[in-house]
Write an enzyme that holds these catalytic residues in place. Structure first.
Site, PDB file in Angstrom:
ATOM      1  N   LYS A 266      -6.818   1.468  -3.640  1.00 44.37           N
ATOM      2  CA  LYS A 266      -6.606   0.809  -2.361  1.00 44.37           C
ATOM      3  C   LYS A 266      -6.676   1.895  -1.331  1.00 44.37           C
ATOM      4  O   LYS A 266      -6.947   1.715   0.068  1.00 44.37           O
ATOM      5  CB  LYS A 266      -5.274   0.172  -2.404  1.00 44.37           C
ATOM      6  CG  LYS A 266      -4.588  -0.256  -0.967  1.00 44.37           C
ATOM      7  CD  LYS A 266      -5.513  -1.477  -0.649  1.00 44.37           C
ATOM      8  CE  LYS A 266      -5.010  -2.104   0.645  1.00 44.37           C
ATOM      9  NZ  LYS A 266      -3.857  -2.514   1.042  1.00 44.37           N
TER      10      LYS A 266
ATOM     11  N   THR B 184       0.867  -1.176   0.220  1.00 40.14           N
ATOM     12  CA  THR B 184      -0.112  -0.059   0.166  1.00 40.14           C
ATOM     13  C   THR B 184       0.742   1.218   0.092  1.00 40.14           C
ATOM     14  O   THR B 184       1.482   1.650   0.872  1.00 40.14           O
ATOM     15  CB  THR B 184      -1.007   0.111   1.314  1.00 40.14           C
ATOM     16  OG1 THR B 184      -1.676  -1.114   1.244  1.00 40.14           O
ATOM     17  CG2 THR B 184      -1.715   1.401   1.320  1.00 40.14           C
TER      18      THR B 184
END
Lengths: 302, 302
Positions: free
Chosen positions: A177, A101
Site C-alpha cells: 500500500k 494505511t
C-alpha cells in the site's frame, strides 16, 4: 439476534468505512459500526446496521470480525487497545482486518499484540476511493496467515472487488500500500505541476486536461484530481493532509530501508508546503495552489 | 502520376514516421518518404509509397504537404532549410506539419521562415506511440492559422484518431506537448522509483505491478513501461535518451517562463544520470537501473 449470521463491526465511518459498512449490510452480514461522530452512527443504523456508537463494548463479544478503517496507526491502536478498546472483549479466534494505511512496523506490532490475545489479524490495506467502497469493489492488498484469510473471507467477499494475497508475512500488505501511495501522491503532485506550467504558458486548462486524458501522459490521479482544478472546486474528497501523512509513511519506509526516493521526497515537500500554507483540509488537488504567479479557475489570491 | 491525388511526404521514417506514412498510404494519399536510412525508404516503397530516399529534391515540387517526424529541432531545420532541404522546392501554399517534439521558440522560428517562403505551417506535435501511428490513430495537438489546418486536413484525417485544435498561435501546440511530456517522463521515473522501492522491500514485482495496474496509483506509463521491468526486457521502444531530450525541453520551457518544476527537474536528473551510466539507448524503463542495492529481473550488476 440471528445467531447464525456472520457479525462484523466497521471501526471508522468516514467515506471509506461508511462505504465498506454499507457493502457489508448489502452482502447480508450483521453489521455494526463504531465512530466518535454520532451522525455517522445514526446514518449507518438507518442503512440497516444492527447497532453503532462511540464504542463497541455492548456488542464486541458477539462479533466474528472487526474491520478497521480509521485514519492512522494511533487510531488503530486506540480502537483496539485504548480505554474503550474492542480487542479485550472479542472472542478468541475473531478476525481483525486492519485496512488503514500504516507502516509495516506498526502492522507487525499490532499483529503481535492481537496474536497474544488469541485473535487473527490480516494486514489488509485498501484502495479505490469512496465510490468503490460503497459498491463493495475496493482493491484489497492483504498479507497474513491462512487462518486469518479464512476467518475474514465473508468480509473480503463483501467489500472487495479484487483481493491481492501478497503473502503470509504481516507487513507486506502495508508495504504494498505504501508503494502504491508513493505513486498516487507523486501523480497528484505531477498533475498539479503540469497544470501549473500550462497555466503559466497560457494554455487553457480544459484543453490541457482533454489532451492528457486522451494520451500517454494520463494517470488515474491526473484524470480524477485535475478535473477539480479545471472546475476550480477544492471540496475535499481526499484532503491534502492525507497525502502529507501517506508520503511521510513512504519517506519513513524508505529511510528504514536506507533507500533514496528522489521524486517521493519532493512530492512530500510539496504537500507539506501546501498544508503549511493553509490548504491541509482542502482537496489534495489544492497542492497546485502553492505555485505562485499563475491564475487558476475559482482561486482568488490573497 | 495521377495529378488529382493529394501528395504528402513524411520526413523521418522512425517508428512514428513509418507508422504515419503507412497510414497516409492506407488513406489513399500519394505518399513519399525521406530518411537517411536506405532500408527504411525501401520498406516504405514496398508498402506502396510513390518514392523515397535521402532527400526529396526529385519530387518536392509536386507535393501538397510535408509531415516532419524527425527527432529534434535541428533535424527539422536541416530537413527544411539545409543543403538538400525541401522547403525551397515546395510550391507556394504547400502545408508543412511539424510533428517533432520541439520548443515553442523553435516552432515560432520555423513558422516565420516558412511563412516568408509562402508556405503554411502547422505546429502539430503527436502522442500515442508506434502502434497508434501505424493505425492512423495518433493524438495530434495542433496550433496554427485556419489555412494551415485546411491545407493539411487530408494528412490529419489520415494519421490522427483525435486532433486537438489548441489555438491559432504557433507555439501553443509545442507547449501542450511539452507539458504532456512532463507528465510522461515523471510517470516513468515515478514508476521506476516505486518498483525499485518494492524490490528493496522484498515485494514480488509482478504482484506490485498487478496491484498498481488495478488501483488508483496507475498511469498509462506505469502500465506500459513497468511491464518491461517485470519481464526484465529493456529492448528500446522509446529510449532513455528521448526523455533526456524531452525533459530538457520541459526544463528549458520552465526556465523561459521563470517557473519552478520540482518534480520534472528531479526526473530530468534521473534520466540524465541513467544516460551517463550507459543506459541511454535502452528502453526508458532502464532508468530503474540507476537505483543501487536491489535485484531486478534480468539485470546483472557489473
Amino acid at each position: 439476534m440471528d445467531s447464525n449470521r456472520y457479525r462484523v463491526c466497521v471501526v471508522g465511518l468516514g467515506s471509506m468505512g461508511m462505504g465498506a459498512a454499507r457493502s457489508c449490510i448489502a452482502a447480508g452480514l450483521a453489521t455494526y459500526g463504531i465512530d466518535l461522530n454520532p451522525a455517522a452512527c445514526q446514518a449507518l443504523r438507518e442503512a440497516g446496521a444492527e447497532d453503532g456508537g462511540a464504542d463497541g463494548l455492548a456488542f464486541a463479544g458477539d462479533l466474528d470480525a472487526v474491520l478497521l478503517l480509521v485514519v492512522n496507526a494511533a487510531q488503530c491502536r486506540d480502537a483496539l487497545f485504548g480505554p474503550r478498546g474492542i480487542a479485550p472483549k472479542l472472542r478468541p479466534g475473531a478476525g481483525v482486518m486492519v485496512s488503514s494505511t500504516i507502516s509495516a512496523a506498526d502492522s507487525r506490532a499490532l499483529a503481535a499484540e492481537l496474536q497474544a490475545m488469541g485473535l487473527l489479524m490480516l494486514d489488509a490495506p485498501v484502495s479505490g476511493g469512496a465510490a468503490k467502497a460503497g459498491a463493495g469493489e475496493m482493491t484489497v492488498m492483504a498479507a497474513g496467515p491462512r487462518a486469518a484469510f479464512d476467518r475474514l473471507r465473508p468480509v473480503l467477499d463483501a467489500v472487495a472487488g479484487k483481493v491481492y494475497e501478497v503473502g503470509e508475512e504481516i507487513g507486506l500488505g502495508a508495504t504494498v500500500k505504501i508503494v502504491h501511495q508513493l505513486l498516487a501522491g507523486v501523480h497528484i503532485a505531477a498533475g498539479a505541476e503540469a497544470m501549473a506550467l500550462a497555466a503559466r504558458a497560457g494554455i487553457p486548462l480544459d484543453t490541457m486536461y482533454e489532451v492528457v486524458t486522451h494520451a500517454a501522459g494520463n494517470s488515474w490521479m491526473f484524470e480524477n484530481r485535475m478535473k477539480h482544478v479545471v472546475d476550480g472546486d477544492y471540496t475535499p474528497h481526499s484532503a491534502v493532509d492525507i497525502f502529507v501523512k501517506d508520503l511521510r509513511l513512504v519517506t519513513e519506509t524508505a529511510l528504514s530501508l536506507n533507500f533514496p526516493l528522489p521524486l517521493a521526497s519532493t512530492a512530500y515537500a510539496m504537500f507539506a508546503n501546501a498544508s503549511n500554507a493553509g490548504f491541509g483540509r482542502e482537496d489534495d488537488a489544492a497542492v497546485i495552489k502553492t505555485f505562485a504567479g499563475i491564475d487558476l479557475p475559482g482561486v482568488r489570491r490573497g
